[in-house]
Design a protein around this motif. Structure first.
Motif, PDB file in Angstrom:
ATOM      1  N   ILE A 107       1.909 -13.443  13.807  1.00 42.97           N
ATOM      2  CA  ILE A 107       0.281 -13.591  13.471  1.00 42.97           C
ATOM      3  C   ILE A 107       0.472 -14.207  10.997  1.00 42.97           C
ATOM      4  N   TRP A 108       1.285 -13.871  10.378  1.00 41.08           N
ATOM      5  CA  TRP A 108       1.229 -13.551   9.508  1.00 41.08           C
ATOM      6  C   TRP A 108       1.831 -14.700   9.149  1.00 41.08           C
ATOM      7  N   PRO A 109       2.016 -15.195   8.155  1.00 38.21           N
ATOM      8  CA  PRO A 109       3.804 -16.378   7.748  1.00 38.21           C
ATOM      9  C   PRO A 109       4.778 -15.989   7.531  1.00 38.21           C
ATOM     10  N   ILE A 126       7.189  -5.152  -1.892  1.00 39.54           N
ATOM     11  CA  ILE A 126       7.204  -4.647  -0.201  1.00 39.54           C
ATOM     12  C   ILE A 126       8.021  -4.958   1.039  1.00 39.54           C
ATOM     13  N   ARG A 127       8.424  -4.576   1.600  1.00 42.28           N
ATOM     14  CA  ARG A 127       9.356  -5.363   3.481  1.00 42.28           C
ATOM     15  C   ARG A 127       8.259  -5.169   4.127  1.00 42.28           C
ATOM     16  N   GLN A 128       8.595  -6.700   5.239  1.00 40.62           N
ATOM     17  CA  GLN A 128       7.584  -7.121   5.767  1.00 40.62           C
ATOM     18  C   GLN A 128       8.116  -6.444   7.421  1.00 40.62           C
ATOM     19  N   PRO A 129       6.756  -6.122   7.827  1.00 42.63           N
ATOM     20  CA  PRO A 129       5.325  -7.103   7.939  1.00 42.63           C
ATOM     21  C   PRO A 129       4.382  -6.367   7.384  1.00 42.63           C
ATOM     22  N   TRP A 130       4.525  -5.423   6.099  1.00 44.93           N
ATOM     23  CA  TRP A 130       3.314  -4.832   5.362  1.00 44.93           C
ATOM     24  C   TRP A 130       2.921  -6.026   4.626  1.00 44.93           C
ATOM     25  N   ALA A 131       4.583  -6.390   3.437  1.00 53.22           N
ATOM     26  CA  ALA A 131       2.598  -7.508   2.205  1.00 53.22           C
ATOM     27  C   ALA A 131       2.322  -8.362   3.034  1.00 53.22           C
ATOM     28  N   ALA A 139       0.555  -8.318   5.670  1.00 53.77           N
ATOM     29  CA  ALA A 139      -0.404  -7.417   6.112  1.00 53.77           C
ATOM     30  C   ALA A 139      -1.160  -6.522   4.853  1.00 53.77           C
ATOM     31  N   ILE A 140      -0.580  -6.590   3.806  1.00 53.86           N
ATOM     32  CA  ILE A 140      -1.639  -6.819   2.704  1.00 53.86           C
ATOM     33  C   ILE A 140      -2.659  -7.927   2.251  1.00 53.86           C
ATOM     34  N   ALA A 141      -1.533  -9.109   1.553  1.00 62.21           N
ATOM     35  CA  ALA A 141      -1.397 -10.383   1.311  1.00 62.21           C
ATOM     36  C   ALA A 141      -2.724 -10.821   2.715  1.00 62.21           C
ATOM     37  N   HIS A 142      -1.993 -11.043   3.722  1.00 64.08           N
ATOM     38  CA  HIS A 142      -3.075 -12.216   4.413  1.00 64.08           C
ATOM     39  C   HIS A 142      -3.952 -11.008   6.171  1.00 64.08           C
ATOM     40  N   GLY A 143      -3.504  -9.910   5.486  1.00 62.49           N
ATOM     41  CA  GLY A 143      -4.647  -8.641   6.715  1.00 62.49           C
ATOM     42  C   GLY A 143      -5.444  -7.957   6.269  1.00 62.49           C
ATOM     43  N   THR A 144      -5.704  -6.605   7.152  1.00 61.66           N
ATOM     44  CA  THR A 144      -7.496  -5.933   5.872  1.00 61.66           C
ATOM     45  C   THR A 144      -6.017  -4.591   5.392  1.00 61.66           C
TER      46      THR A 144
END
Length: 140
Positions: free
Chosen positions: A65-67, A6-11, A13-18
């Motif tokens: 927001i995420w790594p 999955i491309r960022q930022p979506w990966a 958003a799954i791993a560290h978000g909602t």
């Protein structure tokens, strides 16, 4: 165990978000429904990240927001279902796509470098074992 790139930022958003809905133009293979899968962050980012429906800008990732890890396994999740868009799955579901439903997402404390592939792919056994060790070490 299979992995999904999955491309960022979506990966993130799954791993560290909602984000618990992955949008795809094709349905999830039935044989993978109900299984644990690895979430792989692609090397490339989504060049035109478009928030689905009403995702607040601060939830779309890539904004500090995420790594923003690339080319690595970053999470483990359970693929519990798949359905075609019916105006559901807000705020992450996109119009006109299949919504892959994810639950029990565990972000890995230590991302595992790996080269991904399109669609589902099978990582090397060492990567799978390392991911599973981290998955079981993290309390859900």
């Amino acid at each position: 165990m299979r992995a999904l790139t999955i491309r960022q930022p979506w990966a993130d958003a799954i791993a560290h978000g909602t984000k618990r809905t992955e949008n795809r133009s094709w349905p999830a293979p039935a044989k993978h429904i109900g299984t644990r899968i690895l979430i792989h962050a692609a090397a490339a980012e989504d060049r035109k990240p478009r928030p689905s429906r009403d995702v607040p800008r601060d939830l779309t990732g890539g904004f500090g927001i995420w790594p923003d890890t690339r080319s690595a396994i970053i999470a483990v999740a359970t693929l519990v279902g798949c359905h075609f868009d019916t105006g559901c799955c807000t705020p992450w579901g996109m119009d006109g796509y299949f919504h892959w439903e994810l639950t029990d997402v565990t972000a890995l404390p230590e991302p595992l470098p790996a080269k991904g592939a399109l669609g589902f792919w099978t990582p090397h056994e060492d990567i799978v074992n390392a991911a599973l060790r981290q998955d079981t070490a993290v309390a859900w």
